[in-house]
Design a protein around this motif. Structure first.
Motif, PDB file in Angstrom:
ATOM      1  N   ALA A 248       0.829  -1.201   0.000  1.00 32.23           N
ATOM      2  CA  ALA A 248       0.000   0.000   0.000  1.00 32.23           C
ATOM      3  C   ALA A 248       0.864   1.251   0.000  1.00 32.23           C
ATOM      4  O   ALA A 248       0.610   2.204  -0.758  1.00 32.23           O
ATOM      5  CB  ALA A 248      -0.935  -0.001   1.210  1.00 32.23           C
ATOM      6  N   HIS A 249       1.895   1.253   0.829  1.00 31.30           N
ATOM      7  CA  HIS A 249       2.770   2.426   0.867  1.00 31.30           C
ATOM      8  C   HIS A 249       3.551   2.601  -0.427  1.00 31.30           C
ATOM      9  O   HIS A 249       3.716   3.727  -0.921  1.00 31.30           O
ATOM     10  CB  HIS A 249       3.714   2.332   2.072  1.00 31.30           C
ATOM     11  N   PHE A 250       4.029   1.505  -1.000  1.00 31.83           N
ATOM     12  CA  PHE A 250       4.762   1.600  -2.261  1.00 31.83           C
ATOM     13  C   PHE A 250       3.851   2.137  -3.367  1.00 31.83           C
ATOM     14  O   PHE A 250       4.251   3.003  -4.161  1.00 31.83           O
ATOM     15  CB  PHE A 250       5.313   0.225  -2.656  1.00 31.83           C
ATOM     16  N   ALA A 251       2.614   1.638  -3.413  1.00 29.79           N
ATOM     17  CA  ALA A 251       1.676   2.085  -4.440  1.00 29.79           C
ATOM     18  C   ALA A 251       1.337   3.567  -4.299  1.00 29.79           C
ATOM     19  O   ALA A 251       1.145   4.274  -5.301  1.00 29.79           O
ATOM     20  CB  ALA A 251       0.399   1.254  -4.381  1.00 29.79           C
ATOM     21  N   LEU A 252       1.276   4.056  -3.074  1.00 31.32           N
ATOM     22  CA  LEU A 252       0.958   5.461  -2.844  1.00 31.32           C
ATOM     23  C   LEU A 252       2.159   6.373  -3.075  1.00 31.32           C
ATOM     24  O   LEU A 252       2.030   7.451  -3.670  1.00 31.32           O
ATOM     25  CB  LEU A 252       0.438   5.659  -1.421  1.00 31.32           C
ATOM     26  N   ILE A 253       3.325   5.941  -2.622  1.00 31.36           N
ATOM     27  CA  ILE A 253       4.518   6.793  -2.668  1.00 31.36           C
ATOM     28  C   ILE A 253       5.221   6.730  -4.022  1.00 31.36           C
ATOM     29  O   ILE A 253       5.679   7.739  -4.550  1.00 31.36           O
ATOM     30  CB  ILE A 253       5.484   6.408  -1.535  1.00 31.36           C
ATOM     31  N   GLN A 268       6.136  11.351  -9.004  1.00 32.36           N
ATOM     32  CA  GLN A 268       6.518  10.281  -8.078  1.00 32.36           C
ATOM     33  C   GLN A 268       5.305   9.469  -7.655  1.00 32.36           C
ATOM     34  O   GLN A 268       5.261   8.264  -7.896  1.00 32.36           O
ATOM     35  CB  GLN A 268       7.224  10.827  -6.845  1.00 32.36           C
ATOM     36  N   GLY A 269       4.297  10.128  -7.046  1.00 35.11           N
ATOM     37  CA  GLY A 269       3.198   9.311  -6.571  1.00 35.11           C
ATOM     38  C   GLY A 269       1.996  10.064  -6.054  1.00 35.11           C
ATOM     39  O   GLY A 269       1.943  11.292  -6.030  1.00 35.11           O
ATOM     40  N   HIS A 270       1.047   9.268  -5.584  1.00 31.25           N
ATOM     41  CA  HIS A 270      -0.180   9.814  -5.007  1.00 31.25           C
ATOM     42  C   HIS A 270       0.082  10.553  -3.698  1.00 31.25           C
ATOM     43  O   HIS A 270      -0.581  11.544  -3.402  1.00 31.25           O
ATOM     44  CB  HIS A 270      -1.178   8.680  -4.738  1.00 31.25           C
ATOM     45  N   GLY A 271       1.009  10.056  -2.903  1.00 32.51           N
ATOM     46  CA  GLY A 271       1.286  10.655  -1.612  1.00 32.51           C
ATOM     47  C   GLY A 271       2.772  10.874  -1.406  1.00 32.51           C
ATOM     48  O   GLY A 271       3.599  10.043  -1.817  1.00 32.51           O
ATOM     49  N   ALA A 272       3.132  11.981  -0.778  1.00 31.30           N
ATOM     50  CA  ALA A 272       4.543  12.219  -0.442  1.00 31.30           C
ATOM     51  C   ALA A 272       4.977  11.255   0.648  1.00 31.30           C
ATOM     52  O   ALA A 272       4.222  10.959   1.576  1.00 31.30           O
ATOM     53  CB  ALA A 272       4.733  13.657   0.025  1.00 31.30           C
ATOM     54  N   GLY A 273       6.204  10.774   0.544  1.00 28.84           N
ATOM     55  CA  GLY A 273       6.723   9.857   1.549  1.00 28.84           C
ATOM     56  C   GLY A 273       8.033   9.257   1.110  1.00 28.84           C
ATOM     57  O   GLY A 273       8.584   9.605   0.050  1.00 28.84           O
ATOM     58  N   PRO A 281      11.094  -8.270   2.647  1.00 28.17           N
ATOM     59  CA  PRO A 281       9.920  -7.393   2.590  1.00 28.17           C
ATOM     60  C   PRO A 281       9.451  -6.924   3.964  1.00 28.17           C
ATOM     61  O   PRO A 281       9.021  -5.774   4.110  1.00 28.17           O
ATOM     62  CB  PRO A 281       8.868  -8.263   1.901  1.00 28.17           C
ATOM     63  N   ALA A 282       9.567  -7.788   4.965  1.00 23.61           N
ATOM     64  CA  ALA A 282       9.135  -7.407   6.314  1.00 23.61           C
ATOM     65  C   ALA A 282      10.024  -6.331   6.918  1.00 23.61           C
ATOM     66  O   ALA A 282       9.627  -5.673   7.886  1.00 23.61           O
ATOM     67  CB  ALA A 282       9.104  -8.632   7.220  1.00 23.61           C
ATOM     68  N   GLU A 283      11.220  -6.147   6.352  1.00 20.29           N
ATOM     69  CA  GLU A 283      12.162  -5.157   6.889  1.00 20.29           C
ATOM     70  C   GLU A 283      12.175  -3.858   6.084  1.00 20.29           C
ATOM     71  O   GLU A 283      12.988  -2.981   6.352  1.00 20.29           O
ATOM     72  CB  GLU A 283      13.561  -5.763   6.937  1.00 20.29           C
ATOM     73  N   ASP A 284      11.291  -3.739   5.108  1.00 22.04           N
ATOM     74  CA  ASP A 284      11.168  -2.464   4.388  1.00 22.04           C
ATOM     75  C   ASP A 284      10.779  -1.356   5.364  1.00 22.04           C
ATOM     76  O   ASP A 284      10.044  -1.582   6.332  1.00 22.04           O
ATOM     77  CB  ASP A 284      10.091  -2.566   3.298  1.00 22.04           C
ATOM     78  N   ARG A 285      11.277  -0.169   5.101  1.00 26.37           N
ATOM     79  CA  ARG A 285      10.954   0.990   5.933  1.00 26.37           C
ATOM     80  C   ARG A 285      10.290   2.040   5.056  1.00 26.37           C
ATOM     81  O   ARG A 285      10.806   2.386   3.994  1.00 26.37           O
ATOM     82  CB  ARG A 285      12.215   1.557   6.588  1.00 26.37           C
ATOM     83  N   PHE A 286       9.136   2.530   5.526  1.00 32.77           N
ATOM     84  CA  PHE A 286       8.374   3.467   4.700  1.00 32.77           C
ATOM     85  C   PHE A 286       7.549   4.376   5.586  1.00 32.77           C
ATOM     86  O   PHE A 286       7.199   4.021   6.719  1.00 32.77           O
ATOM     87  CB  PHE A 286       7.451   2.706   3.740  1.00 32.77           C
ATOM     88  N   THR A 287       7.247   5.545   5.066  1.00 35.62           N
ATOM     89  CA  THR A 287       6.388   6.476   5.794  1.00 35.62           C
ATOM     90  C   THR A 287       5.761   7.460   4.828  1.00 35.62           C
ATOM     91  O   THR A 287       6.371   7.861   3.831  1.00 35.62           O
ATOM     92  CB  THR A 287       7.167   7.254   6.869  1.00 35.62           C
ATOM     93  N   LEU A 288       4.523   7.821   5.086  1.00 37.80           N
ATOM     94  CA  LEU A 288       3.831   8.874   4.361  1.00 37.80           C
ATOM     95  C   LEU A 288       4.029  10.173   5.135  1.00 37.80           C
ATOM     96  O   LEU A 288       3.749  10.224   6.336  1.00 37.80           O
ATOM     97  CB  LEU A 288       2.341   8.546   4.226  1.00 37.80           C
ATOM     98  N   THR A 289       4.498  11.218   4.474  1.00 41.93           N
ATOM     99  CA  THR A 289       4.888  12.430   5.186  1.00 41.93           C
ATOM    100  C   THR A 289       3.831  13.530   5.192  1.00 41.93           C
ATOM    101  O   THR A 289       3.967  14.488   5.951  1.00 41.93           O
ATOM    102  CB  THR A 289       6.189  12.995   4.591  1.00 41.93           C
ATOM    103  N   ARG A 290       2.810  13.421   4.365  1.00 39.79           N
ATOM    104  CA  ARG A 290       1.780  14.463   4.312  1.00 39.79           C
ATOM    105  C   ARG A 290       0.402  13.956   4.728  1.00 39.79           C
ATOM    106  O   ARG A 290      -0.294  14.608   5.507  1.00 39.79           O
ATOM    107  CB  ARG A 290       1.690  15.051   2.892  1.00 39.79           C
ATOM    108  N   THR A 291       0.010  12.814   4.192  1.00 37.84           N
ATOM    109  CA  THR A 291      -1.320  12.261   4.460  1.00 37.84           C
ATOM    110  C   THR A 291      -1.148  10.856   5.018  1.00 37.84           C
ATOM    111  O   THR A 291      -0.640   9.974   4.324  1.00 37.84           O
ATOM    112  CB  THR A 291      -2.157  12.191   3.165  1.00 37.84           C
ATOM    113  N   TRP A 380      -6.042  15.944   0.919  1.00 42.24           N
ATOM    114  CA  TRP A 380      -6.141  15.190   2.162  1.00 42.24           C
ATOM    115  C   TRP A 380      -5.047  15.489   3.190  1.00 42.24           C
ATOM    116  O   TRP A 380      -5.156  15.047   4.330  1.00 42.24           O
ATOM    117  CB  TRP A 380      -6.136  13.685   1.866  1.00 42.24           C
ATOM    118  N   ALA A 381      -3.993  16.172   2.823  1.00 40.31           N
ATOM    119  CA  ALA A 381      -2.902  16.398   3.773  1.00 40.31           C
ATOM    120  C   ALA A 381      -3.366  17.232   4.957  1.00 40.31           C
ATOM    121  O   ALA A 381      -4.234  18.101   4.834  1.00 40.31           O
ATOM    122  CB  ALA A 381      -1.727  17.094   3.079  1.00 40.31           C
TER     123      ALA A 381
END
Length: 392
Positions: A248-253, A268-273, A281-291, A380-381
Motif C-alpha cells: 500500500a505504501h509503495f503504491a501510494l509513494i 513520483q506518486g499519489h502521496g509524499a513519503g 519485505p518485512a524489513e522495508d521501511r516506509f512512511t507517508l509524510t503528508r497524508t 487530504w494532507a
C-alpha cells in the motif's frame, strides 16, 4: 425547532429543499451537522446509474455563491472532499467545509460510475458525457438560485472543470480551480500520452469499457492485515512478495514505478513519503509524510464502485497528448479566472494548459506547484488548508 427555523431563514434545510425540487426525482438523504446540513441526492434520470449530487449548506447564513466540487477519477464527493484532512481531528477539516466557511454553497457532483456495477459502465461515458451531466446540475441551480459560481476539481475532476468552463457562457461563472491535473504535454511526454490514449482505445475496441484501479482493496488489506503477504512481487527479489502494508505504501509513494498505461503521469506518486527496501519485505521501511494511511483508508472506504470508464481515460490521454481529433478542450474559450495548482510529486510542473488559456486572451490565469506534495495530498494532507487551499 428554533435551529431549524434559523436554518430555513439563512439557507439551511429550506434552501436544500428548494435544491432538491429543482434537481428532480431521486431519493434524498439529509445529514445535519454542527452549523451545517448536507443533502445527498442520486438523480433518477433513467440511466444505468445515477449522477449523485451532494449539497452542503451553512445553517447560520445564506450563501454568497456556489462551489461545484468535482472529484478525481474513481472517486466521489464523500471520499475526496468530505474526508477529514487531520487524523484524530474534528470531522469538518475537509475542503467542503473550508469552502462552506468562506460563505459558499458546496455542491459536489459525483459521476455515474461511482454508483455503477461493472456491467453498467458504458463506452459512451467519456469526458463529454461527464461534462453534459455536470451542465444539467449547474443549469438547474442557475435557474433556481441565480448565484455566482466556480468549478473546483481535482485530477480528472479538474480536467472536467476546465472543459466545462470552455463551454459555459454564463456571466455568473467566476472562477475555475484546477488541482493537480495535466493539460497537453510537449515533446516525448506527448508521444507517451498518445501511447496511453491508444491503449485505452484498444481496450474499448476489445469490449472492455472499464478500469479498476484496485487501490481501495490494497489499502483495506494494509489496514486489516498489515504484515500479511501480498500476491505482488517485491522488486529487489521478485520471488518474494510485498507485505500488505508495504504494498500500500509503495503504491501510494512510488505510483510512477507501477505498471499500467497511466501511472507514468505522476512525477513520483499519489502521496509524499519515503520507501526504503530492507533485507526482506518485512524489513522495508516506509512512511507517508503528508497524508497518513488512516486518511487514505477513510477516503477509499467511502468509495462506491471505484471504477473508471475507459472512455474517460482515453479522452484524458488525448488531452495530454494534444490530440484534438480525439478530444479537445477549447482552451481559448475559457474566460473565467483560472487558478491552477499542481503538486511537485504528483502531476508536476507542466504548465502548458495554463499557457494555452493565456494565449487565448485570458490574462486571469495563474499556475503554481506545491513543493513536497503528492497527488492526493492536495486534498487530504493535514496542512493542505494552509499549503494548498489558501492559494485559492
Amino acid at each position: 425547532m428554533r435551529e431549524r427555523q434559523h436554518g430555513d431563514a439563512a439557507g439551511g434545510i429550506g434552501l436544500l429543499t428548494r435544491i432538491e425540487r429543482a434537481l428532480g426525482t431521486g431519493t434524498a438523504a439529509y445529514l445535519p451537522g454542527d452549523g451545517w446540513i448536507r443533502l445527498t441526492l442520486p438523480l433518477d434520470d433513467g440511466g444505468a446509474a445515477p449522477v449523485t449530487v451532494d449539497v452542503v449548506a451553512d445553517t447560520a447564513r445564506a450563501p454568497e455563491g456556489i462551489a461545484y466540487l468535482l472529484p478525481g477519477g474513481g472517486l466521489n464527493f464523500a471520499a475526496e472532499f468530505f474526508t477529514p484532512g487531520i487524523p484524530g481531528g474534528r470531522g469538518d477539516r475537509n475542503l467542503a467545509h473550508a469552502l462552506r466557511r468562506r460563505g459558499l454553497l458546496v455542491v459536489g457532483v459525483t459521476p455515474r460510475e461511482d454508483a455503477a456495477a461493472a456491467a453498467d459502465v458504458s463506452a459512451a461515458w467519456g469526458l463529454a458525457a461527464h461534462r453534459r451531466d455536470l451542465a444539467r446540475v449547474v443549469d438547474a441551480l442557475e435557474r433556481e438560485l441565480g448565484l455566482p459560481y466556480e468549478y473546483v476539481g481535482h485530477s480528472a475532476g479538474a480536467a472536467l472543470a476546465l472543459d466545462a468552463a470552455s463551454h459555459d457562457t454564463s456571466p455568473r461563472l467566476r472562477r475555475v480551480v484546477a488541482l493537480d491535473t495535466t493539460g497537453p504535454y510537449t515533446g516525448d511526454l506527448a508521444l507517451r500520452a498518445a501511447d496511453t490514449r491508444d491503449a485505452y482505445a484498444t481496450q474499448l475496441a476489445q469490449g472492455v469499457p472499464l478500469v479498476d484501479p484496485g487501490l481501495a482493496a490494497v489499502i483495506a488489506k494494509a489496514v486489516a492485515d498489515p504484515d500479511g503477504v501480498s500476491p505482488v512481487p517485491w522488486p529487489p527479489d521478485p520471488a518474494r512478495r510485498f507485505t500488505h502494508c508495504g504494498l500500500a505504501h509503495f503504491a501510494l509513494i512510488r505510483t510512477a514505478a507501477l505498471p499500467g498505461p497511466a501511472n507514468w503521469i505522476y512525477a513520483q506518486g499519489h502521496g509524499a513519503g519515503t520507501y526504503d527496501f530492507g533485507a526482506t519485505p518485512a524489513e522495508d521501511r516506509f512512511t507517508l509524510t503528508r497524508t497518513p494511511l488512516a486518511t487514505w483508508y477513510a477516503a477509499t472506504a467511502a468509495l462506491g464502485s471505484g471504477l473508471l470508464p475507459a472512455a474517460l481515460m482515453r479522452d484524458l490521454a488525448a488531452v495530454w497528448a494534444g490530440d484534438d481529433d480525439t478530444y479537445r478542450i477549447a482552451w481559448d474559450r475559457i474566460t473565467a479566472e483560472v487558478v491552477w495548482i499542481n503538486t511537485e510529486l504528483g502531476r508536476g510542473d507542466h504548465p502548458r494548459g495554463a499557457e494555452l488559456i493565456r494565449a487565448g486572451g485570458n490574462e486571469r490565469v495563474s499556475f503554481s506547484v506545491v513543493a513536497g506534495y503528492g497527488h492526493g495530498d492536495a486534498v487530504w494532507a493535514g496542512a493542505a488548508a494552509s499549503d494548498v487551499w489558501s492559494r485559492f
